[in-house]
Design an enzyme around this catalytic site. Structure first.
Site, short mmCIF file in Angstrom:
data_model
loop_
_atom_site.label_atom_id
_atom_site.label_comp_id
_atom_site.label_asym_id
_atom_site.label_seq_id
_atom_site.Cartn_x
_atom_site.Cartn_y
_atom_site.Cartn_z
N SER A 37 11.07 -82.31 -17.67
CA SER A 37 11.88 -81.55 -18.61
C SER A 37 11.59 -81.97 -20.04
CB SER A 37 13.37 -81.75 -18.30
OG SER A 37 13.75 -83.08 -18.62
N PHE A 91 9.22 -83.34 -9.27
CA PHE A 91 9.46 -83.01 -7.87
C PHE A 91 8.83 -81.69 -7.46
CE2 PHE A 91 13.04 -80.77 -9.87
CZ PHE A 91 13.02 -79.56 -9.20
N CYS A 145 7.24 -74.78 -13.77
CA CYS A 145 7.27 -74.75 -15.24
C CYS A 145 6.53 -73.53 -15.78
CB CYS A 145 6.66 -76.02 -15.81
SG CYS A 145 4.89 -76.21 -15.55
N LYS A 203 3.90 -92.96 -10.46
CA LYS A 203 5.34 -93.02 -10.20
C LYS A 203 5.77 -91.60 -9.86
CE LYS A 203 9.09 -92.38 -11.15
NZ LYS A 203 10.13 -91.61 -10.35
N GLU A 210 11.25 -89.32 -6.98
CA GLU A 210 11.93 -89.94 -5.85
C GLU A 210 12.51 -88.90 -4.89
OE1 GLU A 210 14.89 -89.73 -9.30
OE2 GLU A 210 12.73 -89.97 -8.97
N GLU A 213 16.26 -73.89 -19.77
CA GLU A 213 15.32 -73.72 -18.66
C GLU A 213 16.12 -73.85 -17.37
OE1 GLU A 213 11.02 -75.41 -17.13
OE2 GLU A 213 12.44 -76.83 -18.01
#
Length: 503
Positions: A233, A156, A288, A180, A183, A388
């Site tokens: 992740s 995201f 990240c 993909k 969402e 994280e």
């Protein structure tokens, strides 16, 4: 008088060159992080819809693979021009669904565009090698060929840039691609699909499947999907890698991070503080490559912390589309609350809360906002260090020596990015030699490589052998074929059961 209901738009798939609504009966909510209100509903693909997308992509592969390199490059150049012309439109979509500020979103588009520009050079990038007269009358050459249908599962936090990291190279190499996206902010994927169509990309070469774990699991097991690229992740990256490779796929799965910034006593305090604040709190810490730990060596800690705190107090937080705001909201209310919980627990575990973002009044208004937090005297074993956090929380660790600082970084299970701030060239060179991390910055807090290098960390930040985009991206989306060729005089042909000789 009752308030009028907000119109909820529907976000669907892109299959075979057009928007395709789902028949699964399942969907998810897309929120506006700045208001906390639902703004869209996104379809969730069924197994049957995944299979149909793969079938269409597989059917398109033979034609696209046969397309001359010059034509593929032409399509990439046209796509590059359209992305460039639509930077603001793409950025506004990013801000509406992710929440990052408009300047930050424009920066994301720019960094993604670099990868399209790299892919425009695909005729040069796919040049093979040739050895004449490897043996008497024999030539050997190596070529690189596309894999087939490949898929990308993207996070995201960068809904435009990370897909561009993947599909620009994948398509230019001759593969067909299924995206993909997350969402949580899916609209940009359809916008990019439309731009690819306008660029002249044949239908079926690029497809978008909206969805959740159902779509991901089917892509991982589908026999006609040859490779999977993933960013997310670490626990999910590890799961994706294990599932994909178990089904015989090539997988690159980029995981999480705990990026350290080492500050030596000789560093410029103002420059280091500017870098720490920028790298920790940009995009609300949802990167990240965000700096989440500053390791202060020796007596630099106190003046550095004061300089950081002064800068934090001046950061303006608010809706990303409003001019002047420097940090927007977090992606969801649940994520905002999870990030806030780390600050509370850090105090319980013995860290000093220098600045508590939960005290910022903006947290108690509309939207998924959280103020900036600064934690001092953080140690390994504390949850704020071990996890994280992926939010606007900056940890400070204090060490007496350079060696102790490097040891802390190297013992951390993540190895994505790191930085050192110093005026000492020898110390910087030693750091890049010593540190066990995939991407290193010297007086650069977020060392994301340019598109003609490759992106990726070490240890628990990467599962797979090849990094993303750049030269390793081309290598990932192709496989090598070596051809040994001879055009002899038939009169010299004979039976020889011995092992082939080269002399």
């Amino acid at each position: 008088m009752a308030a009028s209901a907000i119109e909820i738009k529907r976000i669907s798939h892109w299959i075979g060159g057009k928007v395709t609504g789902s028949t699964s009966g399942r969907a998810g909510a897309v929120w506006n992080p700045a208001t906390g209100e639902q703004q869209a509903s996104v379809d969730f693909a069924s197994v049957e819809e995944v299979d149909e997308a793969v079938r269409i992509a597989d059917n398109a592969f033979s034609g696209w693979r046969s397309t001359p390199l010059s034509r593929r490059s032409e399509v990439m150049f046209a796509f590059r021009q359209l992305v460039d012309a639509n930077r603001k439109n793409i950025a506004e979509l990013l801000t509406l669904e992710h929440g990052k500020t408009l300047p930050d979103a424009l920066g994301e588009v720019a960094r993604g565009l670099e990868n399209v520009e790299f892919a425009c050079g695909i005729p040069q990038l796919l040049k093979g090698s040739f050895s004449e007269q490897a043996s008497r009358g024999i030539d050997i050459y190596q070529i690189r060929q596309p894999l087939g249908v490949v898929a990308g599962i993207t996070p995201f936090n960068f809904p435009a840039m990370v897909p561009l990291w993947m599909f620009a190279n994948a398509i230019a190499c001759g593969n067909t691609f299924i995206l993909k996206p997350s969402e949580k902010d899916p609209s940009v994927s359809l916008f990019l699909a439309e731009l690819l169509k306008q660029s002249g990309l044949p239908d079926g070469v690029f497809n978008v499947l909206q969805g959740d774990k159902v779509a991901v699991d089917r892509l991982l097991e589908h026999p006609d999907v040859k490779a999977i690229s993933f960013v997310g992740s670490t626990p999910v990256a590890k799961s994706i890698y294990q599932a994909g490779t178990r089904h015989g796929k090539r997988v690159q799965a980029l995981g999480g991070a705990k990026n350290h910034m080492l500050v030596l006593p000789d560093a410029d305090i103002g420059m280091a503080a500017d870098a720490a604040v920028s790298a920790a709190f940009g995009s609300a810490g949802e990167r990240c490559m965000a700096i989440s730990v500053v390791v202060a060596v020796g007596n630099v800690a106190d003046p550095l912390i004061e300089a950081i705190r002064e800068r934090m107090a001046k950061i303006k937080i608010g809706p990303g589309l409003e001019s002047g705001n420097e940090m927007g909201p977090l992606i969801t209310r649940e994520h905002r609350d999870r990030v806030a919980s780390y600050v509370e627990r850090a105090a319980e575990e013995g860290a000093s809360v220098v600045v508590d973002g939960r005290d910022d009044p903006i947290m108690h208004g509309r939207g998924h906002f959280l103020g900036l937090s600064l934690l001092d005297h953080v140690r390994p074993g504390m949850r704020c260090y071990d996890d994280e956090i992926f939010g606007p929380v900056l940890n400070i660790m204090r060490t007496a020596t350079y060696a102790e600082a490097v040891d802390i970084i190297n013992r951390n299970p993540y190895g994505n990015g790191t930085a050192i701030f110093t005026r000492d060239g020898g110390a910087a060179r030693q750091f890049q030699f010593d540190v066990e991390v995939g991407m290193v910055g010297i007086n650069v807090p977020i060392p994301v490589p340019m598109s003609y290098y490759s992106f990726g960390g070490w240890k628990a930040s990467l599962f797979g052998d090849l990094h993303m985009y750049g030269p390793e991206g081309v290598q990932f989306y192709t496989r090598a074929k070596v051809v040994t060729s001879r055009w002899p005089d038939p009169a010299t042909s004979r039976v020889d059961l011995g092992f082939p000789q080269v002399r």
